[in-house]
Write an enzyme that holds these catalytic residues in place. Structure first.
Site, short mmCIF file in Angstrom:
data_model
loop_
_atom_site.label_atom_id
_atom_site.label_comp_id
_atom_site.label_asym_id
_atom_site.label_seq_id
_atom_site.Cartn_x
_atom_site.Cartn_y
_atom_site.Cartn_z
N ASP A 1 38.35 35.72 30.28
CA ASP A 1 37.19 36.20 29.74
C ASP A 1 37.47 37.19 28.50
O ASP A 1 37.74 36.63 27.41
CB ASP A 1 36.22 37.00 30.65
CG ASP A 1 34.94 37.15 30.22
OD1 ASP A 1 34.41 36.54 28.99
OD2 ASP A 1 34.04 38.23 30.79
N GLU B 1 46.25 32.12 36.67
CA GLU B 1 45.14 33.10 36.66
C GLU B 1 43.81 32.01 36.90
O GLU B 1 43.84 30.97 36.79
CB GLU B 1 45.01 33.95 35.34
CG GLU B 1 44.00 34.42 35.22
CD GLU B 1 43.86 35.71 35.90
OE1 GLU B 1 43.69 35.51 37.17
OE2 GLU B 1 43.54 36.90 35.41
N ASP B 2 42.98 33.10 37.53
CA ASP B 2 41.82 32.09 37.82
C ASP B 2 41.00 31.98 36.41
O ASP B 2 40.61 30.78 36.27
CB ASP B 2 40.91 32.80 38.91
CG ASP B 2 40.51 34.43 38.53
OD1 ASP B 2 41.29 34.87 37.24
OD2 ASP B 2 39.97 35.04 39.17
N ARG C 1 34.40 34.42 47.50
CA ARG C 1 35.86 33.68 47.60
C ARG C 1 35.85 32.56 48.29
O ARG C 1 36.54 31.59 47.81
CB ARG C 1 36.73 34.88 47.83
CG ARG C 1 36.97 35.92 46.96
CD ARG C 1 37.92 36.57 47.03
NE ARG C 1 38.07 38.14 46.39
CZ ARG C 1 38.13 38.35 44.93
NH1 ARG C 1 38.77 37.60 44.23
NH2 ARG C 1 38.22 39.68 44.77
N PHE D 1 28.44 33.96 34.95
CA PHE D 1 29.33 34.54 35.81
C PHE D 1 29.49 33.31 37.03
O PHE D 1 28.39 32.89 37.45
CB PHE D 1 28.65 35.63 36.40
CG PHE D 1 29.67 36.57 37.02
CD1 PHE D 1 30.83 37.37 36.51
CD2 PHE D 1 29.65 36.46 38.55
CE1 PHE D 1 31.58 38.14 37.15
CE2 PHE D 1 30.75 37.11 39.08
CZ PHE D 1 31.77 37.95 38.50
P1 IMP Z 1 39.27 39.50 31.56
O1 IMP Z 1 40.01 40.43 31.62
O2 IMP Z 1 37.90 39.89 30.93
O3 IMP Z 1 39.63 38.23 30.86
O4 IMP Z 1 38.68 39.00 32.84
C1 IMP Z 1 39.51 38.32 33.77
C2 IMP Z 1 39.44 38.67 35.36
O5 IMP Z 1 38.11 39.11 35.34
C3 IMP Z 1 39.50 37.58 35.95
O6 IMP Z 1 40.88 37.64 36.55
C4 IMP Z 1 38.47 37.35 36.96
O7 IMP Z 1 39.09 37.98 38.21
C5 IMP Z 1 37.40 38.36 36.64
N1 IMP Z 1 36.37 37.35 36.17
C6 IMP Z 1 36.13 37.20 34.71
N2 IMP Z 1 34.87 36.43 34.77
C7 IMP Z 1 34.63 36.30 35.82
C8 IMP Z 1 33.45 35.32 36.67
O8 IMP Z 1 32.80 34.46 35.92
N3 IMP Z 1 33.44 35.48 37.88
C9 IMP Z 1 34.34 35.95 38.72
N4 IMP Z 1 35.39 36.95 38.10
C10 IMP Z 1 35.33 37.06 36.92
MG MG Z 2 41.72 37.56 38.36
#
Ligand code: IMP
Ligand code: MG
Length: 179
Positions: free
Chosen positions: A100, A96-97, A169, A156
């Site tokens: 959050d 995963e990237d 990207r 972000f």
């Molecule tokens: P989560 O579900 O809140 O943990 O967020 C995870 C997903 O949201 C990641 O797979 C990213 O694609 C996107 N994401 C979360 N934070 C960022 C950020 O700072 N920049 C870009 N994409 C983000």
């Molecule tokens: Mg992602």
């Protein structure tokens, strides 16, 4: 909204990805690893990481999920599509990237667990966590991340696969987006 400070340069990313790949190669020695790329954000990380993993038996699959609206997690994570047919009994590593709130990774874990893997681990390039060690206030799920590239402040970020409204990207480095 402007591109701000570079958090990690291309060479810093490559060095850390190499370290992760070396650790993964050791940990999965003798097993047949299935690496799952979480699209779209992990595409660059995934491509670099798997090329540095020193294992003969590695296969790859893809899963695409969507949760973000602009710069905020919508809380509603949707599965768009996947190529996950052959999971049963496999040693699966989710790539995963960024983590959050944890909602996206939790949804991915649930989908894969439902297909009975032998083992399941998580590798994330970035983990949003306040400096000093206390928990990210937005983190909703207490998920164990087995391999973390970098812990980052609650900003972000874009580049190296990560987007803001599908843009940025293609940057080679990871930068803060000043919104
Ligand atoms: P989560 O579900 O809140 O943990 O967020 C995870 C997903 O949201 C990641 O797979 C990213 O694609 C996107 N994401 C979360 N934070 C960022 C950020 O700072 N920049 C870009 N994409 C983000
Ligand atoms: Mg992602």
């Amino acid at each position: 909204m402007t591109l701000g400070k570079t958090l990690f340069s291309q060479s810093e990313i490559q060095r850390r990805v190499g370290e992760l790949a070396a650790q993964i190669s050791l940990d999965y020695k003798g097993s047949d690893l299935l690496a799952v790329c979480v699209l779209k954000g992990a595409c660059m990380f995934f491509a670099d990481l798997i090329r540095m993993i020193d294992l003969q038996l590695i296969t790859i699959e893809f899963i695409a999920l969507k949760s973000y609206i602009k710069d905020t997690s919508s809380g509603d994570v949707r599965l768009l599509y996947d190529t996950l047919d052959d999971i049963k009994g496999r040693d699966v590593l989710i790539i995963e990237d960024i983590i959050d709130t944890g909602l996206t990774i939790q949804k991915t874990i649930d989908i894969i667990k439902g297909k009975s893997p032998n083992t399941l681990k998580i590798c994330a390039l970035l983990n949003k966590r306040p400096q000093g060690g206390t928990q990210n206030v937005r983190r909703k799920i207490d998920v164990t991340i087995d391999y973390i590239g970098f812990n980052i402040p609650d900003k972000f970020v874009v580049g190296y696969g990560l987007d803001y409204q599908e843009m940025y990207r293609n940057l080679s480095e990871i930068r803060i987006l000043d919104i």
